[in-house]
Motif scaffolding. Structure first.
Motif, short mmCIF file in Angstrom:
data_model
loop_
_atom_site.label_atom_id
_atom_site.label_comp_id
_atom_site.label_asym_id
_atom_site.label_seq_id
_atom_site.Cartn_x
_atom_site.Cartn_y
_atom_site.Cartn_z
N ALA A 128 30.87 16.04 49.57
CA ALA A 128 30.47 16.98 50.62
C ALA A 128 29.74 16.33 51.78
O ALA A 128 29.52 16.98 52.81
CB ALA A 128 29.59 18.07 50.01
N THR A 129 29.36 15.07 51.67
CA THR A 129 28.50 14.43 52.68
C THR A 129 29.08 14.51 54.09
O THR A 129 28.41 14.98 55.01
CB THR A 129 28.23 12.96 52.29
N GLU A 134 29.07 16.85 59.60
CA GLU A 134 29.87 17.36 60.71
C GLU A 134 29.56 18.83 60.98
O GLU A 134 29.49 19.25 62.14
CB GLU A 134 31.36 17.15 60.43
N LEU A 135 29.35 19.61 59.93
CA LEU A 135 29.00 21.02 60.09
C LEU A 135 27.70 21.17 60.89
O LEU A 135 27.54 22.12 61.65
CB LEU A 135 28.86 21.68 58.72
N GLY A 137 26.77 19.21 63.29
CA GLY A 137 26.93 18.64 64.63
C GLY A 137 26.69 17.15 64.72
O GLY A 137 26.44 16.63 65.81
N ILE A 138 26.77 16.47 63.60
CA ILE A 138 26.55 15.03 63.58
C ILE A 138 27.91 14.33 63.54
O ILE A 138 28.77 14.64 62.70
CB ILE A 138 25.67 14.62 62.39
N HIS A 139 28.11 13.40 64.47
CA HIS A 139 29.35 12.62 64.55
C HIS A 139 29.33 11.60 63.42
O HIS A 139 28.36 10.87 63.26
CB HIS A 139 29.40 11.92 65.92
N VAL A 140 30.40 11.53 62.64
CA VAL A 140 30.45 10.67 61.46
C VAL A 140 31.42 9.51 61.69
O VAL A 140 32.57 9.71 62.08
CB VAL A 140 30.86 11.46 60.21
N LEU A 141 30.93 8.30 61.43
CA LEU A 141 31.74 7.09 61.41
C LEU A 141 31.66 6.53 59.99
O LEU A 141 30.68 6.78 59.28
CB LEU A 141 31.22 6.06 62.40
N ARG A 142 32.65 5.76 59.58
CA ARG A 142 32.66 5.23 58.21
C ARG A 142 33.00 3.75 58.20
O ARG A 142 33.94 3.34 58.87
CB ARG A 142 33.66 5.99 57.35
N VAL A 143 32.23 2.99 57.43
CA VAL A 143 32.50 1.57 57.20
C VAL A 143 33.03 1.44 55.78
O VAL A 143 32.36 1.83 54.83
CB VAL A 143 31.22 0.70 57.37
#
Length: 184
Positions: A128-129, A134-135, A137-143
């Motif tokens: 769920a992270t 995103e719900l 309003g945080i922009h998510v990037l992934r490494v």
């Protein structure tokens, strides 16, 4: 003259991707690094503790770090919040402060509940992270690969502090490494 100190030195044997993450934070002018202790963030934590130009703040719970990041920004400083994916669930209500106050925000999240997870309690929040962030309003990037860590963390940091965005960079569990129960 040499003097003893209680501050542990940074782990110079840390993987290059972990060293690159601290370098991005340092060169980006981060003055405060808040965290709940986590093995996946250990190199950045030790480096922050050893750096006299960075205030390291141990939190009792992750949502304190959201408030700390807002206060740092209002005080003219950049802060980064280090947490584990399970801590994202603790922060959901506090994330509303970021939008309401229109404050830039940057967090690094070590993932659990993914690759080779041994603790089934970590799986629900691990799944769920990204959606929870995103719900809110945080922009998510992934490494997911070591060779992309510096570029993605740097891009996220710049999006937060140059463009005023709210950004979370997820550090995949396969990047951090497999965790195992230790038997005595």
């Amino acid at each position: 003259m040499t003097h003893a100190t209680s501050v542990p030195p940074p782990d110079t044997g840390a993987p290059l991707w972990q060293q690159a993450i601290f370098r991005v934070l340092k060169e980006g002018g981060t003055k405060q690094i808040a965290y709940v202790p986590d093995a996946g963030h250990s190199h950045v934590i030790r480096s922050a503790i050893a750096d006299p130009e960075i205030e390291d703040i141990v939190l009792t719970t992750e949502e304190e770090g959201v408030a700390l990041a807002c206060g740092a920004w209002l005080g003219g400083q950049r802060a980064a919040l280090l947490m584990q994916s399970s801590g994202v669930g603790n922060c959901v209500n506090m994330f509303s402060l970021l939008q309401a106050a229109d404050v830039p925000f940057f967090t690094l999240v070590t993932m659990r509940g993914e690759y080779a997870e041994f603790n089934h309690w970590q799986a629900p929040m691990g799944r769920a992270t990204q959606a929870a962030l995103e719900l809110m309003g945080i922009h998510v990037l992934r490494v997911t690969h070591a060779d992309e860590a510096e570029e993605i963390v740097s891009a996220g940091f710049d999006a937060a502090f140059q463009a005023g965005d709210r950004v979370a960079v997820l550090l995949g569990q396969n990047l951090i490494g497999r965790k195992k129960w230790e038997r005595n």
